[in-house]
Design a protein around this motif. Structure first.
Motif, PDB file in Angstrom:
ATOM      1  N   GLY A 168       0.806  -1.233   0.000  1.00  0.00           N
ATOM      2  CA  GLY A 168       0.000   0.000   0.000  1.00  0.00           C
ATOM      3  C   GLY A 168       0.826   1.263   0.000  1.00  0.00           C
ATOM      4  O   GLY A 168       0.282   2.360  -0.028  1.00  0.00           O
ATOM      5  N   HIS A 169       2.155   1.117   0.013  1.00  0.00           N
ATOM      6  CA  HIS A 169       3.044   2.289  -0.016  1.00  0.00           C
ATOM      7  C   HIS A 169       3.927   2.244  -1.262  1.00  0.00           C
ATOM      8  O   HIS A 169       3.906   1.273  -2.015  1.00  0.00           O
ATOM      9  CB  HIS A 169       3.920   2.314   1.239  1.00  0.00           C
TER      10      HIS A 169
ATOM     11  N   SER B 239       8.200   9.939  -0.549  1.00  0.00           N
ATOM     12  CA  SER B 239       6.819   9.495  -0.849  1.00  0.00           C
ATOM     13  C   SER B 239       5.874   9.818   0.299  1.00  0.00           C
ATOM     14  O   SER B 239       4.658   9.785   0.142  1.00  0.00           O
ATOM     15  CB  SER B 239       6.794   7.991  -1.146  1.00  0.00           C
TER      16      SER B 239
ATOM     17  N   ALA C 244       3.526  11.692   2.917  1.00  0.00           N
ATOM     18  CA  ALA C 244       2.561  12.782   2.695  1.00  0.00           C
ATOM     19  C   ALA C 244       2.950  14.071   3.399  1.00  0.00           C
ATOM     20  O   ALA C 244       2.211  15.054   3.359  1.00  0.00           O
ATOM     21  CB  ALA C 244       1.177  12.336   3.136  1.00  0.00           C
TER      22      ALA C 244
ATOM     23  N   PRO D 228      -1.847  11.579  -1.814  1.00  0.00           N
ATOM     24  CA  PRO D 228      -1.587  10.194  -1.391  1.00  0.00           C
ATOM     25  C   PRO D 228      -2.787   9.600  -0.661  1.00  0.00           C
ATOM     26  O   PRO D 228      -3.370  10.249   0.204  1.00  0.00           O
ATOM     27  CB  PRO D 228      -0.388  10.339  -0.451  1.00  0.00           C
ATOM     28  N   SER D 229      -3.153   8.409  -1.055  1.00  0.00           N
ATOM     29  CA  SER D 229      -4.233   7.589  -0.486  1.00  0.00           C
ATOM     30  C   SER D 229      -5.635   7.944  -0.974  1.00  0.00           C
ATOM     31  O   SER D 229      -6.589   7.283  -0.577  1.00  0.00           O
ATOM     32  CB  SER D 229      -4.173   7.519   1.050  1.00  0.00           C
TER      33      SER D 229
ATOM     34  N   LYS E  88      -8.347   7.484  -3.631  1.00  0.00           N
ATOM     35  CA  LYS E  88      -8.527   6.413  -4.615  1.00  0.00           C
ATOM     36  C   LYS E  88      -9.680   6.653  -5.572  1.00  0.00           C
ATOM     37  O   LYS E  88      -9.830   5.917  -6.549  1.00  0.00           O
ATOM     38  CB  LYS E  88      -8.731   5.060  -3.909  1.00  0.00           C
TER      39      LYS E  88
ATOM     40  N   LYS F 236      -8.329   5.571   0.968  1.00  0.00           N
ATOM     41  CA  LYS F 236      -8.071   4.210   1.471  1.00  0.00           C
ATOM     42  C   LYS F 236      -7.483   4.275   2.888  1.00  0.00           C
ATOM     43  O   LYS F 236      -7.005   5.338   3.317  1.00  0.00           O
ATOM     44  CB  LYS F 236      -7.123   3.478   0.519  1.00  0.00           C
TER      45      LYS F 236
ATOM     46  N   ILE G 174      -4.817   3.969   5.958  1.00  0.00           N
ATOM     47  CA  ILE G 174      -3.359   4.204   6.061  1.00  0.00           C
ATOM     48  C   ILE G 174      -2.615   2.861   5.925  1.00  0.00           C
ATOM     49  O   ILE G 174      -2.992   1.869   6.568  1.00  0.00           O
ATOM     50  CB  ILE G 174      -3.055   4.813   7.458  1.00  0.00           C
ATOM     51  N   PRO G 175      -1.573   2.796   5.096  1.00  0.00           N
ATOM     52  CA  PRO G 175      -0.857   1.523   4.890  1.00  0.00           C
ATOM     53  C   PRO G 175       0.024   1.045   6.061  1.00  0.00           C
ATOM     54  O   PRO G 175       0.213  -0.158   6.229  1.00  0.00           O
ATOM     55  CB  PRO G 175       0.032   1.788   3.672  1.00  0.00           C
ATOM     56  N   THR G 176       0.593   1.974   6.847  1.00  0.00           N
ATOM     57  CA  THR G 176       1.431   1.518   7.973  1.00  0.00           C
ATOM     58  C   THR G 176       0.523   1.073   9.115  1.00  0.00           C
ATOM     59  O   THR G 176      -0.193   1.896   9.684  1.00  0.00           O
ATOM     60  CB  THR G 176       2.336   2.661   8.486  1.00  0.00           C
TER      61      THR G 176
ATOM     62  N   SER H 190       2.998   6.469  13.180  1.00  0.00           N
ATOM     63  CA  SER H 190       2.170   6.655  11.996  1.00  0.00           C
ATOM     64  C   SER H 190       0.769   7.128  12.362  1.00  0.00           C
ATOM     65  O   SER H 190       0.325   6.969  13.502  1.00  0.00           O
ATOM     66  CB  SER H 190       2.094   5.317  11.262  1.00  0.00           C
ATOM     67  N   ASP H 191       0.068   7.701  11.385  1.00  0.00           N
ATOM     68  CA  ASP H 191      -1.329   8.083  11.590  1.00  0.00           C
ATOM     69  C   ASP H 191      -2.207   6.834  11.562  1.00  0.00           C
ATOM     70  O   ASP H 191      -1.892   5.858  10.869  1.00  0.00           O
ATOM     71  CB  ASP H 191      -1.787   9.013  10.465  1.00  0.00           C
TER      72      ASP H 191
ATOM     73  N   ALA I 150      -6.068   9.720   8.402  1.00  0.00           N
ATOM     74  CA  ALA I 150      -5.676  11.086   8.006  1.00  0.00           C
ATOM     75  C   ALA I 150      -6.785  11.766   7.206  1.00  0.00           C
ATOM     76  O   ALA I 150      -6.554  12.802   6.581  1.00  0.00           O
ATOM     77  CB  ALA I 150      -4.389  11.036   7.198  1.00  0.00           C
TER      78      ALA I 150
ATOM     79  N   ILE J 256      -6.921  15.329   4.882  1.00  0.00           N
ATOM     80  CA  ILE J 256      -7.025  15.202   3.420  1.00  0.00           C
ATOM     81  C   ILE J 256      -8.056  16.190   2.869  1.00  0.00           C
ATOM     82  O   ILE J 256      -7.902  16.710   1.764  1.00  0.00           O
ATOM     83  CB  ILE J 256      -7.284  13.727   3.045  1.00  0.00           C
TER      84      ILE J 256
ATOM     85  N   ILE K   9      -6.139  19.383   2.387  1.00  0.00           N
ATOM     86  CA  ILE K   9      -5.237  19.280   1.219  1.00  0.00           C
ATOM     87  C   ILE K   9      -6.061  19.356  -0.080  1.00  0.00           C
ATOM     88  O   ILE K   9      -5.667  20.003  -1.050  1.00  0.00           O
ATOM     89  CB  ILE K   9      -4.428  17.959   1.275  1.00  0.00           C
TER      90      ILE K   9
END
Ligand code: FMN
Length: 390
Positions: free
Chosen positions: A98-99, A120, A122, A253-254, A256, A313, A315-317, A340-341, A344, A348, A351
């Motif tokens: 996912g990253h 990469s 955010a 980022p994220s 989709k 989507k 968060i990947p972490t 990590s968040d 987010a 977003i 942003i």
């Protein structure tokens, strides 16, 4: 306006250069800093946001707070930089699904995933929010505003009935008390959501998911009010405004999916139900009673509110970790994790407002002039007169 960002997540600073921003615009630095602060907020963000206190430093293009037309260079220092300069770290070899980790490492012939993550991340979106704040300051001169709220986090959706009528094409929180109250409801919410009931359910959900070492995504609504008819164009594929905006928003980022107006309902409605019938009154000019098109038809603004939804989507972490392969040993491993968040989605929204404002600034410049606010204002007013007298 063209803008480019540079800078790593734990580098000394992020930087952004704005070129072809009009001369004659009053720049309120406090406003830019407030925008940066808004991006940092949001229940579910990680502890990094407590370390950072983003502030913009403007290096060029402004004299006595007024833009000169010259390129504007800005810096946003990373407070966390000092904690990382001498930090000795083992190379990261367990890419996160996912990253950008795996594809970035292979594409750039790197051996340490850290070298991918640094750019990469955010964190870069802080530079975009600074650029977006310049765009918002320009648009304010024309009573054009962008705003947003969180519609959904995980499987919890908010109820929008209580404020349906407040959101309209003339939304202006500087002139209308009701609009300001609505904005305050969003800004005072820890998840940027105007529905109090949903807010507490969402906070509970974030807490539960966090305890399980997992993460969340969601949906954000973004709007632009006060727009003239005819920004964008149908005459070439890449001039279509919906295409331009979709590209900007999906670049976050994220994000989709980007949906305009009726969004996913567009697929099931009949033509007679979907299309926004055209009406005319001397005072109002041409207008619609519905806005399923989301304010854009044929790649151009139709004078109604721009209304967009984006899907985000999770968060990947994740603290749980996900199955991955160690790039050195090729053995099964758990994905890399660090601070990590959990979610987010509220940031977003901020942003996305910035990206939308930048697109609208560009369209205004394209139609009404590139160089100077006074000239652009004259052309804008002439065009409005022409539309009103038709
Ligand atoms: C404001 C914001 C904060 C984010 N915070 C994190 C984070 O703390 N940890 C993480 O793994 N991903 C985070 N992400 C998501 C990743 O940046 C994103 O999923 C990743 O860059 C891959 O891009 P893609 O999801 O568009 O494919 C965040 C995104 C945004 C916009």
């Amino acid at each position: 306006m063209i803008f480019l960002t540079a800078g790593e997540s734990h580098g000394e600073a992020l930087s952004v250069i704005l070129s072809e921003y009009p001369a004659g615009v009053n720049i309120d630095i406090e406003f830019i800093n407030r925008e940066l602060f808004r991006r940092q907020l949001g229940y579910g963000r990680g502890s990094r946001m407590q370390i950072e206190a983003d502030q913009v430093k403007i290096l060029s293009g402004i004299k006595d707070n007024i833009t000169t037309g010259a390129p504007i260079a800005c810096l946003i220092y990373n407070n966390d930089f000092k904690n990382w300069v001498d930090k000795k770290q083992e190379p990261i070899t367990n890419p996160r699904p996912g990253h950008a980790d795996l594809s970035g490492l292979l594409k750039y012939h790197l051996s340490n995933i850290r070298d991918v993550i640094e750019r990469s991340s955010a964190r870069e979106t802080a530079a975009r929010v600074a650029a977006g704040a310049f765009a918002k300051l320009f648009l304010k001169n024309f009573d054009i505003f962008t705003f947003s709220f969180v519609e959904q986090i995980g499987n919890i959706k908010i109820n929008q009935n209580s404020f349906k009528n407040i959101i309209n094409k003339n939304f202006n929180h500087f002139k209308n008390k009701k609009d300001l109250e609505f904005i305050n409801r969003i800004e005072n919410s820890p998840i940027r959501c105007p529905d109090k009931d949903a807010e507490s359910k969402i906070i509970d959900l974030i807490n539960q998911v966090s305890q399980k070492g997992d993460t969340l995504g969601g949906a954000v609504k973004i709007f632009a009010s006060g727009l003239p008819i005819g920004l964008g164009s149908y005459t070439q594929w890449d001039l279509r405004l919906d295409a331009i905006i979709a590209k900007s928003l999906i670049s976050i980022p994220s994000v989709k999916a980007v949906l305009f107006g009726a969004g996913e309902r567009s697929a099931e409605l009949l033509g007679s139900e979907f299309h926004d019938e055209i009406f005319y009154e001397r005072q109002k000019g041409f207008y619609r009673k519905t806005n399923n098109a989301g304010g854009i038809e044929g790649g151009m603004t139709n004078g109604e509110l721009i209304e967009i939804k984006i899907l985000v989507k999770p968060i990947p972490t994740t603290m749980k970790g996900l199955q991955t392969i160690d790039i050195k040993t090729k053995h099964k491993s758990k994905s890399f994790k660090e601070r990590s968040d959990i979610c987010a989605v509220p940031s977003i929204g901020v942003i996305a407002e910035a990206m939308l404002a930048i697109d609208l600034l560009n369209q205004m410049q394209k139609k009404f002039g590139m160089d100077n606010l006074e000239e652009i204002t004259k052309n804008f007013n002439n065009y409005k007169k022409y539309i009103n007298n038709i």
